[in-house]
Design a protein around this motif. Structure first.
Motif, short mmCIF file in Angstrom:
data_model
loop_
_atom_site.label_atom_id
_atom_site.label_comp_id
_atom_site.label_asym_id
_atom_site.label_seq_id
_atom_site.Cartn_x
_atom_site.Cartn_y
_atom_site.Cartn_z
N GLY A 91 0.81 -1.21 0.00
CA GLY A 91 0.00 0.00 0.00
C GLY A 91 0.84 1.26 0.00
O GLY A 91 1.87 1.34 0.65
N ARG A 92 0.41 2.29 -0.73
CA ARG A 92 1.09 3.57 -0.78
C ARG A 92 0.15 4.66 -0.28
O ARG A 92 -1.08 4.52 -0.34
CB ARG A 92 1.54 3.90 -2.21
N LEU A 93 0.71 5.73 0.21
CA LEU A 93 -0.02 6.85 0.79
C LEU A 93 -0.86 6.43 1.98
O LEU A 93 -1.82 7.10 2.35
CB LEU A 93 -0.93 7.50 -0.27
N ALA A 94 -0.48 5.30 2.59
CA ALA A 94 -1.22 4.83 3.75
C ALA A 94 -0.61 5.35 5.04
O ALA A 94 -1.32 5.65 6.00
CB ALA A 94 -1.26 3.30 3.77
N GLY A 95 0.70 5.46 5.10
CA GLY A 95 1.36 5.94 6.29
C GLY A 95 1.56 7.44 6.27
O GLY A 95 1.21 8.14 5.32
N PRO A 96 2.13 7.98 7.34
CA PRO A 96 2.33 9.44 7.41
C PRO A 96 3.47 9.96 6.56
O PRO A 96 3.49 11.14 6.22
CB PRO A 96 2.61 9.66 8.90
N MET A 97 4.43 9.11 6.19
CA MET A 97 5.63 9.57 5.50
C MET A 97 5.32 10.30 4.19
O MET A 97 5.81 11.42 3.97
CB MET A 97 6.56 8.38 5.26
N PRO A 98 4.53 9.75 3.27
CA PRO A 98 4.27 10.48 2.01
C PRO A 98 3.59 11.81 2.23
O PRO A 98 3.87 12.79 1.54
CB PRO A 98 3.39 9.51 1.21
N TRP A 99 2.68 11.87 3.20
CA TRP A 99 1.96 13.12 3.45
C TRP A 99 2.87 14.18 4.05
O TRP A 99 2.74 15.36 3.74
CB TRP A 99 0.76 12.84 4.35
N ILE A 100 3.77 13.76 4.93
CA ILE A 100 4.72 14.72 5.49
C ILE A 100 5.62 15.28 4.40
O ILE A 100 5.88 16.49 4.31
CB ILE A 100 5.55 14.06 6.61
N ILE A 101 6.10 14.39 3.53
CA ILE A 101 6.93 14.83 2.40
C ILE A 101 6.15 15.76 1.49
O ILE A 101 6.68 16.77 0.98
CB ILE A 101 7.46 13.62 1.62
N ALA A 102 4.86 15.46 1.27
CA ALA A 102 4.03 16.30 0.40
C ALA A 102 3.88 17.71 0.98
O ALA A 102 3.99 18.71 0.26
CB ALA A 102 2.66 15.66 0.20
N ILE A 103 3.63 17.78 2.29
CA ILE A 103 3.48 19.10 2.92
C ILE A 103 4.78 19.88 2.84
O ILE A 103 4.78 21.09 2.51
CB ILE A 103 3.03 18.92 4.38
N MET A 104 5.90 19.23 3.10
CA MET A 104 7.19 19.93 3.08
C MET A 104 7.57 20.33 1.66
O MET A 104 8.12 21.42 1.44
CB MET A 104 8.26 19.06 3.72
N MET A 105 7.25 19.50 0.68
CA MET A 105 7.53 19.87 -0.71
C MET A 105 6.62 21.02 -1.15
O MET A 105 7.06 21.91 -1.89
CB MET A 105 7.33 18.65 -1.62
N PHE A 106 5.39 21.01 -0.70
CA PHE A 106 4.46 22.11 -1.01
C PHE A 106 5.03 23.44 -0.51
O PHE A 106 5.08 24.43 -1.25
CB PHE A 106 3.11 21.82 -0.36
N LEU A 107 5.49 23.47 0.74
CA LEU A 107 6.06 24.69 1.29
C LEU A 107 7.38 25.05 0.62
O LEU A 107 7.68 26.23 0.40
CB LEU A 107 6.26 24.52 2.80
N THR A 108 8.17 24.04 0.29
CA THR A 108 9.46 24.31 -0.37
C THR A 108 9.26 24.94 -1.74
O THR A 108 9.95 25.92 -2.10
CB THR A 108 10.26 23.00 -0.51
N VAL A 109 8.33 24.41 -2.52
CA VAL A 109 8.09 24.95 -3.86
C VAL A 109 7.53 26.37 -3.77
O VAL A 109 7.92 27.25 -4.55
CB VAL A 109 7.13 24.02 -4.63
N LEU A 110 6.64 26.62 -2.82
CA LEU A 110 6.11 27.97 -2.67
C LEU A 110 7.21 28.96 -2.29
O LEU A 110 7.27 30.08 -2.83
CB LEU A 110 5.00 27.98 -1.61
N ALA A 111 8.08 28.57 -1.35
CA ALA A 111 9.17 29.45 -0.96
C ALA A 111 10.14 29.69 -2.11
O ALA A 111 10.60 30.81 -2.34
CB ALA A 111 9.90 28.86 0.24
N ALA A 112 10.44 28.62 -2.86
CA ALA A 112 11.33 28.78 -4.01
C ALA A 112 10.70 29.66 -5.08
O ALA A 112 11.39 30.49 -5.70
CB ALA A 112 11.68 27.41 -4.60
N ALA A 113 9.40 29.52 -5.31
CA ALA A 113 8.72 30.37 -6.29
C ALA A 113 8.75 31.83 -5.85
O ALA A 113 8.92 32.73 -6.69
CB ALA A 113 7.28 29.89 -6.47
N ALA A 114 8.57 32.07 -4.55
CA ALA A 114 8.65 33.45 -4.05
C ALA A 114 10.04 34.03 -4.27
O ALA A 114 10.17 35.19 -4.69
CB ALA A 114 8.27 33.48 -2.57
#
Length: 301
Positions: free
Chosen positions: A21-44
Motif C-alpha cells: 500500500g502507498r499513501l497509507a502511512g504518514p511519511m508520504p503526506w509529510i513529504i508532500a506538505i514539506m515539498m508544497f512549502l518548499t516549492v512555494l518558498a522557491a517560487a517566491a
C-alpha cells in the motif's frame, strides 16, 4: 526444496519491509506538505528576484525633470526650453513632456478636484530616457545642464524612488531562499527519523534477511527503495498542489493591473527549477535513508 524455502522466506521478509500500500502511512503526506512549502518558498524567491531585476533594468536609465514654476505661462515657456535642451544633450535617448491631463488624473486621488482646477501650481514634468551606459555620470551631466538653465529645474532618477522597495524585495527573496534551505534540512531530518524507526521496527526481519545471506547494502537498498517511493509520491503530490497555488496567485497578480506587482512572475527557467525540486527531494530522501540504515546496521554489528 530447502533453497526454494529460503527464497520464499527472504521474499516474505522483503515484503514486510516493502508493504504494497502507498499513501497509507504518514511519511508520504509529510513529504508532500514539506515539498508544497518548499516549492512555494522557491517560487517566491525566484519571482521576487525576477521583479527586482526587471525593475532595475526598466528604471536604471529613466528620470523625471520637474519644472517648479508657479506662473503657468512662465512654466510653459521654461518647459519648452528645457525640453529642447534635453533633446540636444549627450546621453539622452528621448525626452517627452508629460501631458498635464494625465498628471492631473494621477494626482486626483490625493488632491481631489484641486488637481484640475488650476488653483494649485502643479509642476510640469518631462520624462527622460537615457542611453545605455553609465547612468550616474549622465545624470550628473544633466544636473549641471539644468542648473545652468534655471534654478527651478529639478531632476530625479526613477530608481531613487523605488530603491527602498527594491531593497525590501531583495531581502524577502533571500528570506525565501533561506526557507527553502531550512525545508531541505527538515526533510532530511524527517527521512532520518523515518529510516531509524523503520529499522528499529523491522529488526527481526533484518535478522532473517541476514540469515538468508543478505548483505547490509542489500538491506539498505530495500529501505532506500521503500522510502524513495514514498518520497516520490509525496513530492509529486506536494508539487502539484504548489503549482496550482502559484498559477492561481499569478492570475490574481495579473488582474491587479499593476506593472510592478505583475513583475513578480516566473519565467520558463524558473518553472524548470521548480520542477527539479521534487526530483531532488526524492533523491535526497533515498540517499539519506541509505546512509541512515547503513550506519544503523554498522552499529548493530
Amino acid at each position: 526444496m530447502a533453497g526454494r524455502a529460503d527464497r520464499k522466506a527472504a521474499a516474505a521478509a522483503r515484503h514486510r519491509l516493502l508493504p504494497g500500500g502507498r499513501l497509507a502511512g504518514p511519511m508520504p503526506w509529510i513529504i508532500a506538505i514539506m515539498m508544497f512549502l518548499t516549492v512555494l518558498a522557491a517560487a517566491a524567491a525566484l519571482g521576487l528576484g525576477a521583479a527586482v531585476r526587471s525593475m532595475s533594468a526598466d528604471l536604471a536609465g529613466r528620470a523625471s525633470v520637474q519644472v517648479v514654476e508657479a506662473d503657468p505661462q512662465a512654466r510653459a515657456a521654461l518647459s519648452a526650453r528645457t525640453l529642447t535642451a534635453l533633446r540636444r544633450a549627450d546621453g539622452v535617448r528621448s525626452a517627452d513632456a508629460v501631458d498635464p491631463a494625465v498628471l492631473a488624473d494621477q494626482l486626483r486621488p490625493w488632491l481631489g478636484d484641486a488637481a484640475t482646477s488650476g488653483d494649485l501650481p502643479v509642476p510640469a514634468l518631462i520624462d527622460v530616457m537615457l542611453t545605455p551606459g553609465d547612468a550616474p555620470a549622465k545624470l550628473d551631466g544633466l544636473r549641471r545642464l539644468l542648473s545652468g538653465l534655471s534654478p527651478k529645474l529639478r531632476i530625479e532618477p526613477h530608481a531613487a524612488f523605488l530603491l527602498p522597495l527594491a531593497g525590501l524585495m531583495t531581502a524577502l527573496g533571500w528570506l525565501s531562499a533561506a526557507v527553502v534551505l531550512l525545508m531541505i534540512l527538515a526533510t532530511g531530518a524527517v527521512v532520518i527519523l523515518a529510516a531509524r524507526g523503520a529499522h528499529d521496527s523491522h529488526r527481526s526481519t533484518i535478522d532473517v534477511l541476514h540469515l538468508m545471506g543478505s548483505t547490509d547494502v542489500q538491506i539498505a537498498r530495500l529501505f532506500q527503495r521503500r522510502i524513495g517511493l514514498d518520497a516520490m509520491m509525496g513530492s509529486a503530490l506536494g508539487f502539484s498542489f504548489a503549482a496550482f497555488v502559484i498559477l492561481l496567485i499569478g492570475l490574481r497578480l495579473s488582474a491587479t493591473g499593476s506593472d510592478l506587482i505583475a513583475a513578480v512572475s516566473l519565467d520558463t527557467p524558473g518553472w524548470l527549477i521548480l520542477a527539479v525540486l521534487p526530483i531532488f527531494g526524492a533523491v535526497l530522501a533515498m540517499l539519506t535513508a541509505r546512509w541512515t540504515v547503513l550506519r544503523a546496521l554498522g552499529r548493530a554489528l
